[in-house]
Design an enzyme around this catalytic site. Sequence first.
Site, PDB file in Angstrom:
ATOM      1  CG  PHE A  42      -1.532   1.189   1.692  1.00  0.00           C
ATOM      2  CD1 PHE A  42      -2.178   2.057   0.801  1.00  0.00           C
ATOM      3  CD2 PHE A  42      -1.470   1.557   3.041  1.00  0.00           C
ATOM      4  CE1 PHE A  42      -2.743   3.250   1.249  1.00  0.00           C
ATOM      5  CE2 PHE A  42      -2.027   2.735   3.490  1.00  0.00           C
ATOM      6  CZ  PHE A  42      -2.656   3.582   2.596  1.00  0.00           C
ATOM      7  CG  LEU A  66       8.038   1.368   3.319  1.00  0.00           C
ATOM      8  CD1 LEU A  66       9.342   2.145   3.363  1.00  0.00           C
ATOM      9  CD2 LEU A  66       7.183   1.929   2.191  1.00  0.00           C
ATOM     10  CE1 TYR A  97       4.197  -3.981  11.740  1.00  0.00           C
ATOM     11  CE2 TYR A  97       3.101  -2.720  13.467  1.00  0.00           C
ATOM     12  CZ  TYR A  97       3.604  -2.811  12.177  1.00  0.00           C
ATOM     13  OH  TYR A  97       3.515  -1.731  11.334  1.00  0.00           O
ATOM     14  CE1 TYR A 124      23.616  -4.093  11.542  1.00  0.00           C
ATOM     15  CE2 TYR A 124      25.241  -3.562   9.854  1.00  0.00           C
ATOM     16  CZ  TYR A 124      24.528  -4.500  10.581  1.00  0.00           C
ATOM     17  OH  TYR A 124      24.721  -5.836  10.332  1.00  0.00           O
ATOM     18  CG  HIS A 174      -4.027  -4.814   2.558  1.00  0.00           C
ATOM     19  ND1 HIS A 174      -3.618  -5.735   1.638  1.00  0.00           N
ATOM     20  CD2 HIS A 174      -2.941  -4.115   2.923  1.00  0.00           C
ATOM     21  CE1 HIS A 174      -2.314  -5.605   1.470  1.00  0.00           C
ATOM     22  NE2 HIS A 174      -1.883  -4.623   2.238  1.00  0.00           N
TER      23      HIS A 174
HETATM   24  P1  NAD Z   1       1.510  -3.549   3.158  1.00  0.00           P
HETATM   25  O1  NAD Z   1       1.207  -4.856   3.794  1.00  0.00           O
HETATM   26  O2  NAD Z   1       0.556  -3.028   2.141  1.00  0.00           O
HETATM   27  O3  NAD Z   1       2.968  -3.528   2.532  1.00  0.00           O
HETATM   28  C1  NAD Z   1       4.041  -4.281   3.020  1.00  0.00           C
HETATM   29  C2  NAD Z   1       4.787  -4.883   1.837  1.00  0.00           C
HETATM   30  O4  NAD Z   1       5.905  -5.635   2.319  1.00  0.00           O
HETATM   31  C3  NAD Z   1       3.918  -5.844   1.017  1.00  0.00           C
HETATM   32  O5  NAD Z   1       4.055  -5.541  -0.353  1.00  0.00           O
HETATM   33  C4  NAD Z   1       4.488  -7.219   1.363  1.00  0.00           C
HETATM   34  O6  NAD Z   1       4.297  -8.153   0.342  1.00  0.00           O
HETATM   35  C5  NAD Z   1       5.949  -6.881   1.623  1.00  0.00           C
HETATM   36  N1  NAD Z   1       6.646  -7.859   2.478  1.00  0.00           N
HETATM   37  C6  NAD Z   1       6.243  -8.379   3.661  1.00  0.00           C
HETATM   38  N2  NAD Z   1       7.164  -9.244   4.131  1.00  0.00           N
HETATM   39  C7  NAD Z   1       8.184  -9.269   3.222  1.00  0.00           C
HETATM   40  C8  NAD Z   1       9.423  -9.982   3.135  1.00  0.00           C
HETATM   41  N3  NAD Z   1       9.807 -10.848   4.070  1.00  0.00           N
HETATM   42  N4  NAD Z   1      10.203  -9.754   2.045  1.00  0.00           N
HETATM   43  C9  NAD Z   1       9.830  -8.893   1.082  1.00  0.00           C
HETATM   44  N5  NAD Z   1       8.667  -8.201   1.108  1.00  0.00           N
HETATM   45  C10 NAD Z   1       7.861  -8.382   2.178  1.00  0.00           C
HETATM   46  O7  NAD Z   1       1.655  -2.500   4.366  1.00  0.00           O
HETATM   47  P2  NAD Z   1       1.832  -0.925   4.330  1.00  0.00           P
HETATM   48  O8  NAD Z   1       0.670  -0.352   5.038  1.00  0.00           O
HETATM   49  O9  NAD Z   1       2.175  -0.449   2.978  1.00  0.00           O
HETATM   50  O10 NAD Z   1       3.112  -0.768   5.285  1.00  0.00           O
HETATM   51  C11 NAD Z   1       4.402  -0.465   4.808  1.00  0.00           C
HETATM   52  C12 NAD Z   1       5.334  -0.224   5.980  1.00  0.00           C
HETATM   53  O11 NAD Z   1       4.870   0.871   6.767  1.00  0.00           O
HETATM   54  C13 NAD Z   1       5.454  -1.430   6.918  1.00  0.00           C
HETATM   55  O12 NAD Z   1       6.792  -1.559   7.320  1.00  0.00           O
HETATM   56  C14 NAD Z   1       4.584  -1.042   8.087  1.00  0.00           C
HETATM   57  O13 NAD Z   1       5.028  -1.652   9.265  1.00  0.00           O
HETATM   58  C15 NAD Z   1       4.737   0.470   8.115  1.00  0.00           C
HETATM   59  N6  NAD Z   1       3.561   1.113   8.737  1.00  0.00           N
HETATM   60  C16 NAD Z   1       2.360   1.219   8.091  1.00  0.00           C
HETATM   61  C17 NAD Z   1       1.267   1.821   8.732  1.00  0.00           C
HETATM   62  C18 NAD Z   1      -0.089   1.970   8.072  1.00  0.00           C
HETATM   63  O14 NAD Z   1      -1.022   2.526   8.682  1.00  0.00           O
HETATM   64  N7  NAD Z   1      -0.274   1.542   6.863  1.00  0.00           N
HETATM   65  C19 NAD Z   1       1.414   2.315  10.035  1.00  0.00           C
HETATM   66  C20 NAD Z   1       2.651   2.166  10.661  1.00  0.00           C
HETATM   67  C21 NAD Z   1       3.726   1.580  10.001  1.00  0.00           C
HETATM   68  N1  UDP Z   2      24.065  -8.059   3.160  1.00  0.00           N
HETATM   69  C1  UDP Z   2      23.173  -7.947   2.116  1.00  0.00           C
HETATM   70  N2  UDP Z   2      23.519  -7.163   1.058  1.00  0.00           N
HETATM   71  C2  UDP Z   2      24.695  -6.493   0.985  1.00  0.00           C
HETATM   72  C3  UDP Z   2      25.584  -6.612   2.062  1.00  0.00           C
HETATM   73  C4  UDP Z   2      25.253  -7.411   3.152  1.00  0.00           C
HETATM   74  O1  UDP Z   2      22.087  -8.510   2.123  1.00  0.00           O
HETATM   75  O2  UDP Z   2      24.920  -5.804  -0.010  1.00  0.00           O
HETATM   76  C5  UDP Z   2      23.713  -8.909   4.301  1.00  0.00           C
HETATM   77  C6  UDP Z   2      24.802  -9.908   4.644  1.00  0.00           C
HETATM   78  O3  UDP Z   2      24.537 -11.122   3.970  1.00  0.00           O
HETATM   79  C7  UDP Z   2      24.680 -10.053   6.130  1.00  0.00           C
HETATM   80  C8  UDP Z   2      23.940  -8.833   6.614  1.00  0.00           C
HETATM   81  O4  UDP Z   2      23.603  -8.086   5.441  1.00  0.00           O
HETATM   82  O5  UDP Z   2      23.911 -11.189   6.451  1.00  0.00           O
HETATM   83  C9  UDP Z   2      24.702  -7.959   7.545  1.00  0.00           C
HETATM   84  O6  UDP Z   2      25.859  -7.516   6.908  1.00  0.00           O
HETATM   85  P1  UDP Z   2      27.164  -7.165   7.770  1.00  0.00           P
HETATM   86  O7  UDP Z   2      28.201  -6.725   6.813  1.00  0.00           O
HETATM   87  O8  UDP Z   2      26.800  -6.242   8.857  1.00  0.00           O
HETATM   88  O9  UDP Z   2      27.475  -8.539   8.480  1.00  0.00           O
HETATM   89  P2  UDP Z   2      28.426  -9.740   8.126  1.00  0.00           P
HETATM   90  O10 UDP Z   2      28.378  -9.961   6.652  1.00  0.00           O
HETATM   91  O11 UDP Z   2      29.762  -9.268   8.613  1.00  0.00           O
HETATM   92  O12 UDP Z   2      27.848 -10.862   8.918  1.00  0.00           O
END
Ligand code: NAD
Ligand code: UDP
Length: 344
Positions: A38, A98, A170, A184, A206
């Site tokens: 979203f 996000l 969450y 970091y 949604h």
């Molecule tokens: P959303 O569910 O519409 O979007 C979240 C997106 O993340 C989705 O497209 C989903 O497929 C993707 N996603 C989830 N797990 C994933 C993973 N492991 N790897 C890759 N992609 C993944 O929700 P939103 O409302 O758009 O929220 C976006 C962000 O903003 C979130 O981090 C949420 O916590 C934060 N947020 C939203 C609200 C709100 O009111 N909408 C409030 C507070 C915080």
């Molecule tokens: N990582 C990634 N993309 C990058 C660089 C790192 O996804 O371009 C991942 C990497 O695989 C690791 C994590 O980010 O699991 C944290 O990286 P960092 O360098 O802090 O840790 P390290 O590799 O030393 O464990």
Amino acid sequence: LESRIRELEARMPKKYPEVKFLTYKDRKRILITGGAGFVGSHLVDHLMMEGHEITVADNFFTGRKRNVEQWIGHENFELLNHDIVNPLFIEVDEVYHLASPASPPHYMFNPVKTIKTNTMGTINMLGLGKRVGAKVLIASTSEVYGDPEVHPQPETYWGHVNPIGPRACYDEGKRVAEALGYAYAKQENVDVRVARIFNTYGPRMHMNDGRVVSNFILQALQNETMTIYGSGKQTRSFQYVTDLVEGLIALMRSNYTQPVNLGNPEEHTIEEFASVIRELVGNTKSEIENLSPVEDDPKMRRPDISRAKKQLKWQPTVPLKVGLEKTIEYFRRELQRSKHSERN
Ligand code: NAD
Ligand code: UDP
Ligand code: UDP
């Protein structure tokens, strides 16, 4: 089959929305995790139209290709089917992180996965930021304040969170994400931004996630009873999604590194929401009914946005009625679309 092909053809973007031309110097390579969701998809629209190169990484858990279909095939746009719990190696200048389910039924569906996404996913994005020197903006949430004992909530409030409750996957996940961001930043010099996002609404939200805006609009559009939980005197403040997108971009581009609340401080009772939505939908036979209250329902929620105003010169500008009208229009079209596809 023919009608299916015609339906798919009608959905193909005819032409891309207008995109500004940026020279190589001003054009940024931007990764948006969760960009098919979203909020993410509205951010994609804004940054694409500004002329940047956008990569979306999304596993489509709650996101949909349809949210970004207007850009598919555009030379500045790339969509990766990628789960952010796994490392991702690409070269970018900025990361808007996000990816995470956002509504309670979605994040409670698989709490372990929600924690992994917010912790391991965030480590990966910070690792990427460290490797390529990219700025990383973490989308946090007002839920880090838990069931707040301070109203409205300023960023200096540490929160009131139950670490083992049903929401912990969450809100504690996001609290770890923030802690990781600052670790970091301090240890590895990653340029980190933290946005604490409050309730947001708008098109592409949604439809069936059980939250108040979607419930009331769907009920009013379908002449069903509008369900107020409890007295309806509890309050919330909702921001329209384009206001949030402008806030996220302002934060990314600022030099301010502490967490910033992004939300609309205009507070309404749930009762007021119900009657405003009923009036805007018009022509509805829906009655408003009070049901029993929900357990642990926060009585009030409103952001203190003095920090965003001061540091980012940002504040929401879209009035509630304008935003609700656009959202109602979207839900109306979605309902028609689902009726249409049921018939075919
Ligand atoms: P959303 O569910 O519409 O979007 C979240 C997106 O993340 C989705 O497209 C989903 O497929 C993707 N996603 C989830 N797990 C994933 C993973 N492991 N790897 C890759 N992609 C993944 O929700 P939103 O409302 O758009 O929220 C976006 C962000 O903003 C979130 O981090 C949420 O916590 C934060 N947020 C939203 C609200 C709100 O009111 N909408 C409030 C507070 C915080
Ligand atoms: N990582 C990634 N993309 C990058 C660089 C790192 O996804 O371009 C991942 C990497 O695989 C690791 C994590 O980010 O699991 C944290 O990286 P960092 O360098 O802090 O840790 P390290 O590799 O030393 O464990
Ligand atoms: N609510 C309601 N009717 C509904 C859905 C929600 O009265 O059909 C109330 C709910 O009890 C809460 C408020 O609306 O007081 C906001 O609920 P939502 O789930 O949208 O968000 P959150 O509680 O996370 O702010």
